[in-house]
Design a protein around this motif. Structure first.
Motif, PDB file in Angstrom:
ATOM      1  N   ALA A 315     139.724 -14.737  38.373  1.00 32.70           N
ATOM      2  CA  ALA A 315     140.787 -14.031  37.652  1.00 32.70           C
ATOM      3  C   ALA A 315     142.168 -14.318  38.222  1.00 32.70           C
ATOM      4  O   ALA A 315     143.171 -13.947  37.619  1.00 32.70           O
ATOM      5  N   THR A 316     142.217 -14.943  39.397  1.00 34.09           N
ATOM      6  CA  THR A 316     143.508 -15.296  40.009  1.00 34.09           C
ATOM      7  C   THR A 316     143.516 -16.803  40.245  1.00 34.09           C
ATOM      8  O   THR A 316     143.339 -17.272  41.369  1.00 34.09           O
ATOM      9  N   GLU A 317     143.715 -17.546  39.192  1.00 30.33           N
ATOM     10  CA  GLU A 317     143.665 -19.002  39.277  1.00 30.33           C
ATOM     11  C   GLU A 317     144.852 -19.542  40.071  1.00 30.33           C
ATOM     12  O   GLU A 317     145.934 -18.962  40.086  1.00 30.33           O
ATOM     13  N   GLY A 318     144.602 -20.660  40.739  1.00 32.89           N
ATOM     14  CA  GLY A 318     145.663 -21.313  41.493  1.00 32.89           C
ATOM     15  C   GLY A 318     145.777 -20.856  42.926  1.00 32.89           C
ATOM     16  O   GLY A 318     146.639 -21.351  43.663  1.00 32.89           O
ATOM     17  N   ASP A 319     144.932 -19.928  43.353  1.00 31.50           N
ATOM     18  CA  ASP A 319     144.970 -19.458  44.737  1.00 31.50           C
ATOM     19  C   ASP A 319     144.135 -20.416  45.592  1.00 31.50           C
ATOM     20  O   ASP A 319     142.905 -20.426  45.516  1.00 31.50           O
ATOM     21  N   GLU A 320     144.812 -21.221  46.404  1.00 25.00           N
ATOM     22  CA  GLU A 320     144.120 -22.250  47.177  1.00 25.00           C
ATOM     23  C   GLU A 320     143.171 -21.657  48.208  1.00 25.00           C
ATOM     24  O   GLU A 320     142.085 -22.196  48.450  1.00 25.00           O
ATOM     25  N   ALA A 321     143.583 -20.560  48.844  1.00 27.33           N
ATOM     26  CA  ALA A 321     142.721 -19.937  49.851  1.00 27.33           C
ATOM     27  C   ALA A 321     141.427 -19.446  49.218  1.00 27.33           C
ATOM     28  O   ALA A 321     140.339 -19.587  49.794  1.00 27.33           O
ATOM     29  N   LEU A 322     141.526 -18.872  48.022  1.00 33.98           N
ATOM     30  CA  LEU A 322     140.330 -18.401  47.326  1.00 33.98           C
ATOM     31  C   LEU A 322     139.441 -19.575  46.934  1.00 33.98           C
ATOM     32  O   LEU A 322     138.211 -19.516  47.099  1.00 33.98           O
ATOM     33  N   ALA A 323     140.040 -20.639  46.446  1.00 28.85           N
ATOM     34  CA  ALA A 323     139.256 -21.811  46.043  1.00 28.85           C
ATOM     35  C   ALA A 323     138.479 -22.377  47.226  1.00 28.85           C
ATOM     36  O   ALA A 323     137.298 -22.749  47.094  1.00 28.85           O
ATOM     37  N   GLU A 324     139.117 -22.427  48.384  1.00 32.11           N
ATOM     38  CA  GLU A 324     138.444 -22.949  49.581  1.00 32.11           C
ATOM     39  C   GLU A 324     137.294 -22.043  49.991  1.00 32.11           C
ATOM     40  O   GLU A 324     136.210 -22.516  50.370  1.00 32.11           O
ATOM     41  N   ARG A 334     133.310 -21.265  36.936  1.00 31.23           N
ATOM     42  CA  ARG A 334     133.040 -21.580  35.533  1.00 31.23           C
ATOM     43  C   ARG A 334     133.891 -20.671  34.649  1.00 31.23           C
ATOM     44  O   ARG A 334     134.406 -19.645  35.090  1.00 31.23           O
ATOM     45  N   ASN A 335     134.017 -21.053  33.400  1.00 31.27           N
ATOM     46  CA  ASN A 335     134.664 -20.169  32.439  1.00 31.27           C
ATOM     47  C   ASN A 335     133.834 -18.898  32.289  1.00 31.27           C
ATOM     48  O   ASN A 335     132.596 -18.945  32.292  1.00 31.27           O
ATOM     49  N   ASP A 336     134.503 -17.792  32.154  1.00 29.86           N
ATOM     50  CA  ASP A 336     133.814 -16.506  32.091  1.00 29.86           C
ATOM     51  C   ASP A 336     132.942 -16.424  30.835  1.00 29.86           C
ATOM     52  O   ASP A 336     133.426 -16.582  29.709  1.00 29.86           O
ATOM     53  N   ASP A 337     131.649 -16.165  31.062  1.00 28.10           N
ATOM     54  CA  ASP A 337     130.732 -16.033  29.929  1.00 28.10           C
ATOM     55  C   ASP A 337     130.401 -14.578  29.632  1.00 28.10           C
ATOM     56  O   ASP A 337     129.530 -14.284  28.809  1.00 28.10           O
ATOM     57  N   GLY A 338     131.076 -13.661  30.350  1.00 23.33           N
ATOM     58  CA  GLY A 338     130.853 -12.243  30.110  1.00 23.33           C
ATOM     59  C   GLY A 338     129.704 -11.646  30.890  1.00 23.33           C
ATOM     60  O   GLY A 338     129.442 -10.440  30.777  1.00 23.33           O
ATOM     61  N   THR A 339     129.012 -12.479  31.693  1.00 18.17           N
ATOM     62  CA  THR A 339     127.867 -11.953  32.454  1.00 18.17           C
ATOM     63  C   THR A 339     127.986 -12.183  33.955  1.00 18.17           C
ATOM     64  O   THR A 339     127.276 -11.549  34.734  1.00 18.17           O
ATOM     65  N   PRO A 341     129.911 -12.614  37.869  1.00 20.27           N
ATOM     66  CA  PRO A 341     130.953 -11.935  38.635  1.00 20.27           C
ATOM     67  C   PRO A 341     132.318 -12.573  38.385  1.00 20.27           C
ATOM     68  O   PRO A 341     132.425 -13.789  38.199  1.00 20.27           O
ATOM     69  N   VAL A 342     133.342 -11.743  38.402  1.00 21.09           N
ATOM     70  CA  VAL A 342     134.720 -12.222  38.280  1.00 21.09           C
ATOM     71  C   VAL A 342     135.415 -11.916  39.608  1.00 21.09           C
ATOM     72  O   VAL A 342     135.523 -10.755  39.997  1.00 21.09           O
ATOM     73  N   VAL A 343     135.854 -12.958  40.299  1.00 25.02           N
ATOM     74  CA  VAL A 343     136.450 -12.756  41.620  1.00 25.02           C
ATOM     75  C   VAL A 343     137.970 -12.891  41.535  1.00 25.02           C
ATOM     76  O   VAL A 343     138.505 -13.589  40.667  1.00 25.02           O
ATOM     77  N   ALA A 344     138.643 -12.209  42.461  1.00 26.70           N
ATOM     78  CA  ALA A 344     140.106 -12.252  42.490  1.00 26.70           C
ATOM     79  C   ALA A 344     140.588 -12.092  43.919  1.00 26.70           C
ATOM     80  O   ALA A 344     140.035 -11.293  44.687  1.00 26.70           O
ATOM     81  N   ALA A 345     141.599 -12.870  44.286  1.00 25.55           N
ATOM     82  CA  ALA A 345     142.274 -12.714  45.577  1.00 25.55           C
ATOM     83  C   ALA A 345     143.464 -11.788  45.352  1.00 25.55           C
ATOM     84  O   ALA A 345     144.376 -12.124  44.589  1.00 25.55           O
ATOM     85  N   LEU A 346     143.440 -10.626  45.986  1.00 23.33           N
ATOM     86  CA  LEU A 346     144.488  -9.632  45.775  1.00 23.33           C
ATOM     87  C   LEU A 346     145.340  -9.484  47.030  1.00 23.33           C
ATOM     88  O   LEU A 346     144.841  -9.609  48.150  1.00 23.33           O
TER      89      LEU A 346
END
Length: 503
Positions: A315-324, A334-339, A341-346
């Motif tokens: 949910a927070t695209e472009g966060d390099e630390a999260l990607a690593e 993957r693209n969200d399929d509705g089932t 987990p959705v992760v986010a770096a806050l």
């Protein structure tokens, strides 16, 4: 004025308890003659014997030559009365914390020493100006605050009272260096520097516990593993004693006119009133055996038998630390399929606020703290009513990758962000009120409290702008003035300057 560089400089130490003994030892090892005085009959002699015993142990350990130890011992004089302080160029008072006792003592010392002698107090909490007001020559009165155990703690705070002459401070800096300490000059203020600066570390940990965000074990583990602090705040409070840190917290809070940044919690008071002081009583934030070891230490790790997730949406695209982090945990985006987990770096935001602001499905949202060292431990949190299956699947993926997951309740700023931002903010506020220079603030907190970095260094490591944004977000979420950013931090964040920038 007294020549503090002279080989013949004589140091007087008044009060030969534990602190006084330590001051005597470092003065002797600095090559100076010392006159030890204590109002209690036999007190100076007893203190001197303990200092000599410590020097003998250094010889036994091979860290001090026998000839050098003998020469040092010859420089120690036990006083038979306060008049024996007459030849002292610098007198350091190290008696118990009673303002009237200290005032009477300083008046008596002034009646004995030369007019150009410097008289300093080792007080840790009493205003230097309050002591100096009864003295004939307040310009020569200052603070020389050592830390216990003195021979091991390299820091000494030099406190400039309202009337203290600048030349006296300069000379005490030299004296501190001759003692083998690292001196920092501090304005006369409640708690001085270290006792004030340390409030952020302990009280923010207490607030995390008070809000049921995390357990003491979780807070301590995150601060050790992710923040590289030698101890977590709850370990530290139990070690020093809640009978010590609670009163100090209240004194500093009240002397700063109840500044919310310094506010502790009801649980802190409850432990103090219940006599649960930590290791010394066998129970504080943790329970201890006779050897001071924690009984049945609670685990900070989240244990689950869930199958590790393999794919997540971000949910927070472009966060390099999260990607690593996701790559390290073997989590494919993957693209969200509705089932899934959705992760986010806050950063400074809680999962609830993020979900409401962005429209992210809060039942599948797993917030991840990407700040600090994430090689050994990662902190996860979810919003209320979240499906625990998604959280557990993400936690299991990190555990499989060898990264211990700590799962906490929803909190703006997780654990580490809140703790480090508050430490940095208080350091910035100390710079704002000119308590000390930015570099001295950092030096004092590293040497006095064993911080891995000074408060302003923490702000720069996190990023001054990000530190400001984290605090602002926490303040917006809580509406608690405790989290209001220091103007020092705000101005440097808005202008893109470093935290140490002074002009």
């Amino acid at each position: 004025m007294v020549d503090v560089t002279s080989r013949d400089l004589v140091i007087g130490v008044v009060g030969c308890g534990a602190m006084g003994q330590g001051i005597i030892q470092v003065a002797l090892q600095g090559g100076m003659k010392v006159v030890a005085h204590d109002a209690m009959v036999g007190g100076a002699e007893a203190g001197a014997k303990k200092v000599i015993a410590r020097l003998d142990r250094l010889v036994e350990k091979g860290t001090l030559e026998a000839d050098a130890a003998a020469a040092i011992k010859d420089k120690l004089v036990v006083s038979n009365g306060i008049e024996d302080l007459a030849p002292c160029g610098v007198v350091v008072e190290a008696v118990f914390e009673d303002i009237e006792v200290k005032r009477d003592l300083f008046t008596a010392i002034e009646g004995v020493v030369a007019e150009d002698a410097i008289i300093a107090s080792n007080t840790s909490s009493l205003p230097i100006g309050s002591i100096a007001r009864v003295c004939k020559h307040p310009g020569r009165i200052a603070g020389l605050h050592f830390f216990n155990p003195v021979p091991l703690m390299r820091l000494v705070e030099i406190i400039q009272g309202p009337a203290t002459d600048d030349a006296v401070i300069e000379k005490l800096v030299t004296v501190g260096e001759r003692f083998g300490r690292t001196p920092v000059v501090v304005k006369d203020s409640p708690g001085f520097l270290v006792n004030l600066g340390g409030r952020a570390f302990t009280t923010e940990g207490l607030h995390l516990e008070h809000e049921a965000v995390a357990t003491p074990a979780q807070v301590d583990a995150v601060m050790r593993d992710c923040g590289h602090f030698r101890m977590g705040p709850f370990q530290l409070m139990d070690l020093t004693g809640i009978d010590v840190n609670y009163p100090v917290s209240m004194i500093v809070f009240e002397q700063f006119l109840n500044d919310p940044r310094l506010r502790t919690t009801p649980l802190h008071r409850a432990l103090a009133e219940a006599g649960r002081f930590g290791r010394k009583t066998g129970q504080g934030h943790f329970r201890y055996d006779d050897k001071g070891q924690v009984i049945d230490p609670p685990s900070p790790d989240h244990v689950t038998d869930a199958a590790p997730a393999t794919t997540v949406a971000v949910a927070t695209e472009g966060d390099e630390a999260l990607a690593e982090l996701l790559e390290r945990a073997g989590l494919n985006v993957r693209n969200d399929d509705g089932t899934m987990p959705v992760v986010a770096a806050l950063y400074g935001e809680d999962a609830t606020g993020f979900a409401a602001r962005t429209g992210t499905d809060h039942t599948r949202l797993v917030a991840i703290d990407t700040t600090g060292d994430t090689s050994k431990r990662i902190t996860l949190m979810t919003a209320p009513a979240a499906d625990p299956a998604h959280r557990d699947a993400v936690a299991a993926a990190f555990a499989k990758a060898g990264v211990a997951p700590t799962v906490i309740q929803d909190s703006p700023g997780f654990i580490l962000q809140r703790m480090r931002a508050m430490i940095a903010n208080l350091g910035c506020e100390m710079a704002q009120i000119a308590l000390a220079t930015p570099s001295d603030i950092d030096t004092a907190m590293k040497l006095g409290l064993n911080y891995p970095l000074g408060p302003l260094e923490i702000a720069e490591q996190m990023g001054v702008k990000r530190t400001y944004e984290i605090l602002s977000a926490i303040h917006d979420a809580t509406r608690d003035p405790r989290y209001r950013p220091s103007l020092w931090l705000r101005r440097r964040a808005l202008l893109g300057l470093g935290a140490h920038q002074t002009a």
